[in-house]
Design a protein around this motif. Structure first.
Motif, short mmCIF file in Angstrom:
data_model
loop_
_atom_site.label_atom_id
_atom_site.label_comp_id
_atom_site.label_asym_id
_atom_site.label_seq_id
_atom_site.Cartn_x
_atom_site.Cartn_y
_atom_site.Cartn_z
N MET A 155 9.23 11.74 -38.72
CA MET A 155 7.87 11.14 -38.93
C MET A 155 6.92 11.18 -37.57
SD MET A 155 6.49 8.90 -41.00
CE MET A 155 5.88 7.68 -40.22
N GLY A 206 7.45 9.87 -57.09
CA GLY A 206 8.12 8.37 -57.45
C GLY A 206 8.03 7.38 -56.24
N SER A 207 8.30 6.15 -56.36
CA SER A 207 8.35 5.27 -55.40
C SER A 207 9.44 5.37 -54.56
CB SER A 207 8.43 3.70 -55.99
OG SER A 207 9.50 3.60 -56.73
N GLY A 208 8.88 5.22 -52.98
CA GLY A 208 10.03 5.03 -52.10
C GLY A 208 10.77 6.52 -51.69
N VAL A 209 9.75 7.55 -52.11
CA VAL A 209 10.20 8.78 -51.57
C VAL A 209 9.48 9.49 -50.36
CG1 VAL A 209 11.15 9.54 -53.71
CG2 VAL A 209 8.89 10.12 -53.35
N GLY A 210 8.67 8.70 -49.89
CA GLY A 210 7.99 9.13 -48.73
C GLY A 210 6.59 9.13 -48.70
N LYS A 211 5.95 8.66 -49.55
CA LYS A 211 4.53 8.96 -49.71
C LYS A 211 3.66 8.42 -48.57
CE LYS A 211 3.65 6.96 -53.85
NZ LYS A 211 5.19 6.61 -53.75
N SER A 212 3.71 6.99 -48.40
CA SER A 212 3.21 6.32 -47.46
C SER A 212 3.42 7.17 -45.97
CB SER A 212 3.41 4.86 -47.35
OG SER A 212 3.08 4.45 -48.36
N SER A 213 4.56 7.43 -45.79
CA SER A 213 5.06 7.84 -44.49
C SER A 213 4.43 9.22 -44.25
CB SER A 213 6.53 8.20 -44.56
OG SER A 213 7.29 6.99 -44.82
N GLN A 243 10.79 17.42 -40.76
CA GLN A 243 9.97 17.31 -39.52
C GLN A 243 10.04 15.64 -39.45
OE1 GLN A 243 6.29 19.10 -39.70
NE2 GLN A 243 5.37 17.80 -38.12
N PHE A 279 13.18 15.01 -45.13
CA PHE A 279 11.93 14.63 -44.95
C PHE A 279 10.86 15.27 -44.25
CE2 PHE A 279 14.25 10.28 -45.85
CZ PHE A 279 13.50 9.88 -46.69
N PRO A 280 9.75 15.70 -44.54
CA PRO A 280 9.05 15.05 -45.62
C PRO A 280 9.74 15.77 -46.79
CG PRO A 280 7.55 16.33 -44.56
CD PRO A 280 8.92 16.33 -43.70
N1 LIG Z 1 9.45 11.51 -42.19
C1 LIG Z 1 10.49 10.62 -42.57
N2 LIG Z 1 11.48 10.79 -41.79
C2 LIG Z 1 12.72 9.77 -42.14
N3 LIG Z 1 12.60 8.91 -43.11
C3 LIG Z 1 11.50 8.82 -43.81
C4 LIG Z 1 10.47 9.69 -43.71
N4 LIG Z 1 9.47 9.57 -44.60
C5 LIG Z 1 9.97 8.54 -45.41
N5 LIG Z 1 11.20 8.13 -45.03
C6 LIG Z 1 12.22 6.85 -45.45
O1 LIG Z 1 11.87 6.90 -46.78
C7 LIG Z 1 11.34 5.42 -47.21
C8 LIG Z 1 10.30 5.33 -48.02
O2 LIG Z 1 8.99 5.86 -47.38
P1 LIG Z 1 7.64 5.39 -47.96
O3 LIG Z 1 6.78 6.39 -47.31
O4 LIG Z 1 7.57 3.85 -47.72
O5 LIG Z 1 7.82 5.90 -49.63
P2 LIG Z 1 6.62 5.28 -50.92
O6 LIG Z 1 5.26 5.18 -49.99
O7 LIG Z 1 6.66 6.80 -51.25
O8 LIG Z 1 7.13 4.40 -51.52
C9 LIG Z 1 11.20 4.98 -45.62
O9 LIG Z 1 11.19 3.49 -45.59
C10 LIG Z 1 11.94 5.46 -44.53
O10 LIG Z 1 13.40 5.29 -44.66
#
Ligand SMILES: Nc1ncnc2c1ncn2[C@@H]1O[C@H](COP(=O)(O)OP(=O)(O)O)[C@@H](O)[C@H]1O
Ligand SMILES: [Mg+2]
Length: 436
Positions: free
Chosen positions: A416, A165-172, A414, A343-344
């Motif tokens: 980021m 879903g959105s905001g669960v850390g895909k981009s990170s 782990q 996270f992840p």
């Molecule tokens: N490895 C991580 N460690 C800590 N926080 C994380 C990590 N990955 C994601 N987050 C948190 O989750 C939020 C959303 O991540 P993001 O990658 O932007 O999600 P998506 O791309 O799925 O919308 C980030 O702003 C951050 O606060």
């Protein structure tokens, strides 16, 4: 002496007599043009000159072309001059692209030097390697992410979906993988994200370290649908050129869902009927076309990671379903883990790699299986434990899993900025399995 096809195309285009046609109408996403001849797929320039509007020919009639703009239509009036370029979109490929950020049509947008003669230009169309000439996926490609490298191991040439879903850390996670992978070259396609998200991704998540040996292709949500759609193919084409030089490329596409939505807009405005939940048939034709381009070649490989949005945790939505049927495995990220700060946020038990046994030696595979077995045992009795109905001693496997849970958690989480070499991750996993 023979010339490459693109040189001939360009020479032919240059030698053509310059005929100018004109815009006769613009409606929705399409332009009609009279007075010039062009083939389907060719580009035309509206208002040729300083800053022409590029458009692609999508249909041809006896004396009328239907074109779809690769830019905004506003300001285009009836009678505006149109020139045929005589060729389809040309995409830059080559070593000089490393470290650069390109727009959806392959033009630099990072304020860096012009690409000039240090790149070559090719058509978007490419031969997808025939299934029988492709080498098998049998070498691991590591990401530097412990949970993935050991429990959802990926092979060179594999195509994996990241469902979330959105905001669960895909981009990170994509950024973490980009920095930690042992792939020679990384190509990232950012399709349909908001501009702010792209900036954040490039500047904060990826950083200078992540940009080295990386090419980024960006088409944000405000770009015309055809540009967003092209961007996915441009990123893939750049990856293919590296693969054909024998390199192991990691292609990361965020997201395949937004690419499908762009195809939907293009299809509907070209008059296609909506078929499955509002998606016209061309969406389901485009997806395999795009995804099949990744994979192993005769030499080199493209490992594809494609994010798939599962809004409202609807994992059976048609795009997710289609993606799952084409890809060779999936990584599931869950909000449940993200909200508790794990996270992840990888749901290991729901994630599978179909090539795991081909790329991981049996002894390590056994360790991974054992950790999955422990995690599974714990998941099955989690509710009982939460309500205090589980009695210690009633199941030795559960007791062992409970004892090891904190150690396994520490392994799976782990930060980021942290990257773990696969060797180290396997050693860590082995210690967990051998302990207690
Ligand atoms: N490895 C991580 N460690 C800590 N926080 C994380 C990590 N990955 C994601 N987050 C948190 O989750 C939020 C959303 O991540 P993001 O990658 O932007 O999600 P998506 O791309 O799925 O919308 C980030 O702003 C951050 O606060
Ligand atoms: Mg994101």
């Amino acid at each position: 002496m023979t010339f490459p096809a693109t040189v001939l195309t360009r020479a032919r285009a240059a030698a053509r007599p310059q005929v100018t046609g004109s815009v006769t109408g613009a409606m929705g996403l399409t332009l009609s043009v009279d007075g010039i001849r062009a083939a389907v797929g060719d580009l035309v320039e509206v208002n040729p000159g300083e800053r022409p509007l590029l458009a692609e020919v999508v249909a041809v009639g006896r004396d009328r072309l239907t074109c779809m703009p690769l830019g905004t239509l506003s300001g285009v009036h009836a009678g505006a001059p149109v020139r045929a370029t005589g060729m389809p979109l040309q995409v830059p490929v080559g070593e000089a692209l490393l470290g650069r950020v390109l727009d959806g049509l392959g033009r630099p947008v990072d304020g860096g030097p012009p690409l000039g003669s240090r790149v070559s230009f090719v058509d978007l169309s490419s031969e997808t390697p025939h299934a029988l000439t492709r080498t098998r996926v049998e070498e691991p490609l590591t990401f530097g992410v412990r949970a993935l490298d050991t429990l959802v191991p990926c092979g060179k040439g594999q195509r994996l979906g990241i469902f979330a879903g959105s905001g669960v850390g895909k981009s990170s996670l994509l950024a973490q993988i980009t920095r930690g992978t042992d792939a020679d070259v990384r190509v990232i396609g950012l399709i349909g994200e908001r501009g702010r998200e792209v900036r954040e991704f490039l500047e904060e998540n990826l950083g200078a370290e992540g940009m080295a040996r990386t090419v980024v292709v960006v088409a944000t949500s405000d770009e015309p649908p055809l540009v967003r759609l092209k961007a996915a193919f441009v990123a893939t084409r750049i990856a293919e050129a590296f693969r054909d030089e024998g390199r192991d490329v990691l292609l990361l596409m965020d997201s395949i869902t937004r690419t499908a939505m762009a195809q939907r807009e293009v299809g509907l405005s070209a008059g296609e009927p909506p078929a499955t939940r509002g998606y016209p048939p061309s969406v389901f034709a485009m997806m395999p076309q795009l995804l099949e381009k990744a994979g192993t070649g005769v030499t080199g490989s493209i490992t594809g990671l494609y994010t798939v949005l599962v809004e409202g945790d609807d994992h059976n939505e048609p795009i997710a379903d289609t993606a799952r049927s084409i890809l060779d495995g999936h990584i599931v990220l869950t909000r449940k883990l993200a909200t508790v700060g794990h996270f992840p946020a990888i749901d290991v038990l729901e994630s599978i790699s179909r090539v795991a046994t081909a790329v991981v030696p049996p002894a390590q595979m056994a360790d991974a299986r054992e950790v999955r077995r422990l995690m599974g045992a714990l998941r099955d009795v989690r509710e009982l434990i939460e309500i205090g109905a589980y009695q210690a001693g009633s199941d030795p496997l559960v007791d062992r899993a409970r004892a090891l849970a904190p150690t396994i958690e520490a392994f799976l989480q782990q930060p980021m900025g942290e990257s773990t070499p696969a060797e180290e991750a396997w050693g860590w996993l082995q210690r967990i399995v051998r302990s207690a």
